[in-house]
Design an enzyme around this catalytic site. Structure first.
Site, PDB file in Angstrom:
ATOM      1  N   HIS A  44       3.582  -1.086 -56.371  1.00 37.44           N
ATOM      2  CA  HIS A  44       3.732   0.295 -55.930  1.00 37.44           C
ATOM      3  C   HIS A  44       4.673   1.043 -56.868  1.00 37.44           C
ATOM      4  CE1 HIS A  44       2.317  -0.352 -51.484  1.00 37.44           C
ATOM      5  NE2 HIS A  44       1.432  -0.742 -52.372  1.00 37.44           N
ATOM      6  N   GLU A  46       7.560   2.505 -56.485  1.00 39.58           N
ATOM      7  CA  GLU A  46       8.977   2.142 -56.448  1.00 39.58           C
ATOM      8  C   GLU A  46       9.251   0.870 -57.250  1.00 39.58           C
ATOM      9  OE1 GLU A  46       7.989   3.893 -52.304  1.00 39.58           O
ATOM     10  OE2 GLU A  46       6.961   2.827 -53.920  1.00 39.58           O
ATOM     11  N   CYS A  71       6.695   2.287 -48.065  1.00 42.92           N
ATOM     12  CA  CYS A  71       5.980   1.518 -47.043  1.00 42.92           C
ATOM     13  C   CYS A  71       6.887   0.467 -46.400  1.00 42.92           C
ATOM     14  CB  CYS A  71       4.750   0.839 -47.654  1.00 42.92           C
ATOM     15  SG  CYS A  71       5.125  -0.376 -48.929  1.00 42.92           S
ATOM     16  N   CYS A  80       8.118  -1.598 -49.745  1.00 44.33           N
ATOM     17  CA  CYS A  80       8.975  -0.909 -50.718  1.00 44.33           C
ATOM     18  C   CYS A  80      10.298  -0.480 -50.097  1.00 44.33           C
ATOM     19  CB  CYS A  80       8.248   0.292 -51.300  1.00 44.33           C
ATOM     20  SG  CYS A  80       6.860  -0.168 -52.352  1.00 44.33           S
ATOM     21  N   ARG A 184     -16.764  12.077 -60.926  1.00 48.81           N
ATOM     22  CA  ARG A 184     -17.236  10.859 -60.257  1.00 48.81           C
ATOM     23  C   ARG A 184     -16.168   9.764 -60.291  1.00 48.81           C
ATOM     24  NH1 ARG A 184     -23.495   9.871 -62.337  1.00 48.81           N
ATOM     25  NH2 ARG A 184     -24.433  11.703 -61.318  1.00 48.81           N
ATOM     26  N   GLU A 264     -23.496  15.233 -54.373  1.00 48.31           N
ATOM     27  CA  GLU A 264     -24.233  15.741 -55.525  1.00 48.31           C
ATOM     28  C   GLU A 264     -25.626  16.265 -55.178  1.00 48.31           C
ATOM     29  OE1 GLU A 264     -24.344  14.010 -59.274  1.00 48.31           O
ATOM     30  OE2 GLU A 264     -22.193  13.658 -59.427  1.00 48.31           O
ATOM     31  N   GLY A 266     -29.294  16.556 -52.450  1.00 51.05           N
ATOM     32  CA  GLY A 266     -29.859  17.790 -52.954  1.00 51.05           C
ATOM     33  C   GLY A 266     -29.512  18.999 -52.106  1.00 51.05           C
TER      34      GLY A 266
END
Length: 322
Positions: A44, A46, A71, A80, A184, A264, A266
């Site tokens: 992470h 940190e 966390c 962390c 993407r 994307e 239709g």
């Protein structure tokens, strides 16, 4: 904190399902360490910041800036918050409380209980925008939805096709195509409707830039898509959505753990999201080419909040009306 945001965004596309996090450590009015979360399962922010410090003795006088609450749970990496406590840092300054239920508020509580000064809410709006995908997923219980299409100067997104006219017919330029592949790579998933999957037979992968392939999603409530389509051929994960409305699709994507999706096409699929009010951004590539008929492009409410050129094309960016 602005530097935390600059660092964090470098992880875009690689941290799913984790958020974007940057960390800066300051002692005696100088930055002594910094880092960001680069990849899910990896260290992470940190941890990366502390590892970058050459003189760890400075940590006892240090202020740690981090854009998201440290966390407290054991996932693929240790908590962390505990690392900051054992490192004896003096102060932690945070932009946003983590909306993830297993963390939300607990990291702040643990730090304060250990005697660490904690300041929260610094540039919180900017921090939430940075992690808008993560916040949308946990607060709204659906993915962050980005609509994208290209259209001709006379408002069509595909030419008139005969019954056997298959394959993709690009409207936009090569520079715009490269940009779309970057988009993407930045989102966790990409989605197309049944007709687009059948008619265009797209790969839905990242090829023109470096980056991870998104999870591929195809709408198929009737179960008509054949297994030999390109989007089912390789090792990139693909899912079929069986619902027949945008709300159901969003619910299915949430169930698959999808935090962001690039839609994307239709035209029918895009309109379904627009009519249901289930979209967070739209990116419309305006080509100077004329088709003189064909499949009409969707219409969006309001005006673009930003426009930019990309080769011969113009890209209009929209947010939903307030």
């Amino acid at each position: 904190m602005q530097r935390c945001f600059q660092l964090a965004v470098h992880g875009l596309g690689g941290t799913y399902p984790n958020p974007l996090v940057g960390c800066v450590i300051v002692a005696h009015d100088a930055i002594i360490g910094e880092g960001f979360h680069q990849k899910a399962g990896g260290p992470h922010a940190e941890v990366e910041a502390i590892r970058s410090i050459t003189n760890e003795a400075l940590l006892e006088d240090a202020t740690v800036y981090v854009n998201l609450e440290p966390c407290t749970h054991h996932g693929r990496t240790p908590p962390c918050a505990d690392l900051l406590i054992v490192s004896k840092v003096k102060r932690v300054i945070i932009a946003n409380t983590d909306p993830f239920p297993e963390v939300s508020g607990r990291g702040i509580e643990r730090l304060r209980a250990a005697g660490v000064e904690v300041i929260t809410g610094i540039l919180s709006d900017e921090g939430e925008y940075l992690n808008r995908r993560f916040f949308t997923y946990w607060k709204k219980r659906r993915p962050y939805i980005i609509l994208k299409w290209a259209q001709s100067a006379d408002g069509f997104m595909d030419k008139l096709r005969g019954p056997h006219d298959r394959g993709s017919h690009p409207i936009s330029s090569a520079p715009a195509s490269r940009l779309v592949h970057l988009w993407r790579a930045q989102e966790q998933a990409i989605l197309v409707g049944t007709r687009t999957a059948m008619t265009d037979n797209p790969y839905l992968t990242v090829r023109h830039v470096q980056g991870p392939n998104p999870v591929r999603l195809a709408i198929d409530p009737e179960g008509v898509l054949p297994g030999n389509l390109r989007l089912f051929r390789d090792d990139t994960p693909s899912f079929v959505l069986r619902s027949d409305d945008a709300g159901g699709w969003a619910e299915e994507m949430y169930g698959h753990g999808i935090q962001s999706v690039l839609v994307e096409g239709g035209a029918k699929t895009l309109r379904s999201f627009i009519e249901a009010g289930l979209w967070d951004e739209a990116r419309v590539i305006q080509s100077p080419a004329l088709l003189h008929g064909g499949l009409p492009a969707p219409l969006l409410p309001g005006s673009p909040y930003f426009q930019e050129s990309c080769g011969p094309d113009q890209i209009d960016y929209f947010y939903p009306p307030a």
